[in-house]
Each structure stands twice: as structure tokens, then as C-alpha cells.
Motif scaffolding. Structure first.
Motif, mmCIF file in Angstrom:
data_model
loop_
_atom_site.group_PDB
_atom_site.id
_atom_site.type_symbol
_atom_site.label_atom_id
_atom_site.label_comp_id
_atom_site.label_asym_id
_atom_site.label_seq_id
_atom_site.Cartn_x
_atom_site.Cartn_y
_atom_site.Cartn_z
ATOM 1 N N THR A 1 22.135 -17.191 38.663
ATOM 2 C CA THR A 1 21.493 -16.563 38.589
ATOM 3 C C THR A 1 21.896 -15.519 39.874
ATOM 4 N N PHE A 2 21.199 -16.343 41.345
ATOM 5 C CA PHE A 2 21.216 -15.539 41.626
ATOM 6 C C PHE A 2 22.549 -14.408 42.781
ATOM 7 N N GLY A 3 23.572 -14.929 41.721
ATOM 8 C CA GLY A 3 24.795 -13.937 41.763
ATOM 9 C C GLY A 3 24.384 -13.005 40.392
ATOM 10 N N VAL A 4 23.784 -12.989 39.098
ATOM 11 C CA VAL A 4 23.501 -11.952 38.600
ATOM 12 C C VAL A 4 22.170 -11.109 39.011
ATOM 13 N N ILE A 5 22.050 -11.476 39.936
ATOM 14 C CA ILE A 5 21.169 -10.975 40.914
ATOM 15 C C ILE A 5 21.314 -10.061 41.784
ATOM 16 N N ASP A 6 22.958 -10.188 42.246
ATOM 17 C CA ASP A 6 23.519 -9.892 43.209
ATOM 18 C C ASP A 6 24.045 -8.285 42.394
ATOM 19 N N ILE A 7 24.509 -8.675 41.211
ATOM 20 C CA ILE A 7 25.500 -8.079 40.754
ATOM 21 C C ILE A 7 24.767 -6.909 40.318
ATOM 22 N N PHE B 1 12.289 -12.951 36.031
ATOM 23 C CA PHE B 1 13.361 -14.118 35.205
ATOM 24 C C PHE B 1 13.894 -14.034 36.990
ATOM 25 N N PHE B 2 13.650 -13.285 37.556
ATOM 26 C CA PHE B 2 14.529 -12.858 39.000
ATOM 27 C C PHE B 2 13.831 -13.960 40.331
ATOM 28 N N GLY C 1 17.296 -23.030 31.336
ATOM 29 C CA GLY C 1 16.413 -22.081 29.863
ATOM 30 C C GLY C 1 15.932 -20.725 30.515
ATOM 31 N N ASN C 2 15.911 -19.861 31.955
ATOM 32 C CA ASN C 2 15.723 -18.780 31.929
ATOM 33 C C ASN C 2 17.846 -18.270 31.580
ATOM 34 N N PHE C 3 18.003 -18.767 32.183
ATOM 35 C CA PHE C 3 19.821 -18.586 32.443
ATOM 36 C C PHE C 3 19.903 -18.390 30.577
ATOM 37 N N LEU C 4 19.460 -19.066 29.750
ATOM 38 C CA LEU C 4 19.663 -18.867 28.393
ATOM 39 C C LEU C 4 18.947 -17.444 28.042
ATOM 40 N N LEU D 1 27.069 -22.252 29.849
ATOM 41 C CA LEU D 1 26.224 -22.468 28.879
ATOM 42 C C LEU D 1 26.513 -24.406 27.540
ATOM 43 N N ALA D 2 27.636 -23.789 27.538
ATOM 44 C CA ALA D 2 28.183 -24.095 26.246
ATOM 45 C C ALA D 2 27.639 -25.865 26.602
#
Length: 158
Positions: free
Chosen positions: A56-62, A104-105, A117-120, A157-158
Motif C-alpha cells: 500500500t505504501f508502494g502504491v501511495i509512493d507511485i 484507503f491511504f 481487504g483495502n488492497f482488494l 492477492l491470489a
């Protein structure tokens, strides 16, 4: 551990037994950790105890959610309760619970299952045309193919 082999009484005092193990004489790829360092981590603890938070931190950084992207952050956080509501009405009950109390963040006060769950929820958002319209330009600006990012999130997530 070498004290255990040198002193049998010490070994018994800490409930250890100086046994001859077959792995002690085998040449292993990790001489420091031995057999423990060669076995893979179990996914339950590896993923559930931090990896989703760092993803999640990675997505926030992107996305680079500084002041200039606060509008985007608001748009994503606005749609997040709807995603949570729709996922909670799903017949599949074996999904991680989501939390939208801070959007989300903000993952600081969430449990590991809620972060998963939030990543889903992010993955569901990315599958919508609205999510694609919001996020694709940002990923493409960072030289990340949107479909590759989507596939990566699915595989995690798989």
C-alpha cells in the motif's frame, strides 16, 4: 548452539538435546542459517504481517500523494465506501474485511486483515473504468504499464 554440543548438562537445563542431525554435515547454500535459512517463509505470516502494508505504501509512493494530488486522493477515498459496500454484499464470505474509517491511504490504525481487504478494494477500483481513468495516467507517467500493475496486484492477492 555450540554450547549445547560442548556441555550436555547445559543442554538438558534448557530443554535441548545434543543430537547428531543429518543437516549438520551436508554442504548447504546458507552456512550461517543452515536448513532454517533455506526453507521458504510461510505466506500466512509473511503476507499478513506487513507485506500488504508495504505494498500500500508502494502504491501511495507511485501515486505521489503530496498536496498537488490531494484532489485525486479525495476522489479515490470518496469511491472507497461504495466498493466496501458492494464487496460486503458479495456471496463470497472468505474475503478480508475492508475499513474506510480513514480512507484507503491511511493504514496506520488498521489491522493486517483490513489492509489486505483495502488492497482488494484497490484492485476492484483498478478494474473499473473510473479507476482506470484516475490511475492509468499516473502509472503511465512513472513508466509502469497499467495492465502490468493490475496483474501484479491480482497475483499478490491470489
Amino acid at each position: 548452539m555450540s554450547e549445547i554440543f560442548a556441555d550436555a548438562d547445559f543442554a538438558k537445563s534448557i530443554s535441548k538435546h545434543p543430537i547428531e542431525n543429518v543437516f549438520d554435515r551436508l554442504p548447504l547454500s546458507d552456512p550461517c542459517q543452515g536448513i532454517i535459512g533455506m526453507t521458504p517463509q510461510e505466506m500466512l505470516h509473511l503476507m499478513g504481517c506487513g507485506i500488504f502494508k508495504y505494498l500500500t505504501f508502494g502504491v501511495i509512493d507511485i501515486i505521489d500523494l503530496k498536496k498537488k494530488k490531494s484532489r485525486l486522493k479525495g476522489l479515490i477515498n470518496d469511491v472507497f465506501p461504495d466498493i466496501k459496500n458492494h464487496l460486503s454484499k458479495n456471496a463470497e464470505r472468505d474475503i478480508s474485511p475492508m475499513s474506510n474509517r480513514n480512507g484507503f491511504f491511511n493504514v496506520t490504525s488498521l489491522t493486517n486483515e483490513e489492509i489486505r481487504g483495502n488492497f482488494l478494494g484497490l484492485l476492484v477500483l483498478m478494474h473499473t473504468t473510473y479507476g482506470r481513468d484516475l490511475l492509468e495516467p499516473i502509472f503511465e507517467a512513472k513508466d509502469i504499464a497499467y495492465d502490468d500493475m493490475l496483474e501484479t496486484c491480482k497475483l499478490v492477492l491470489a
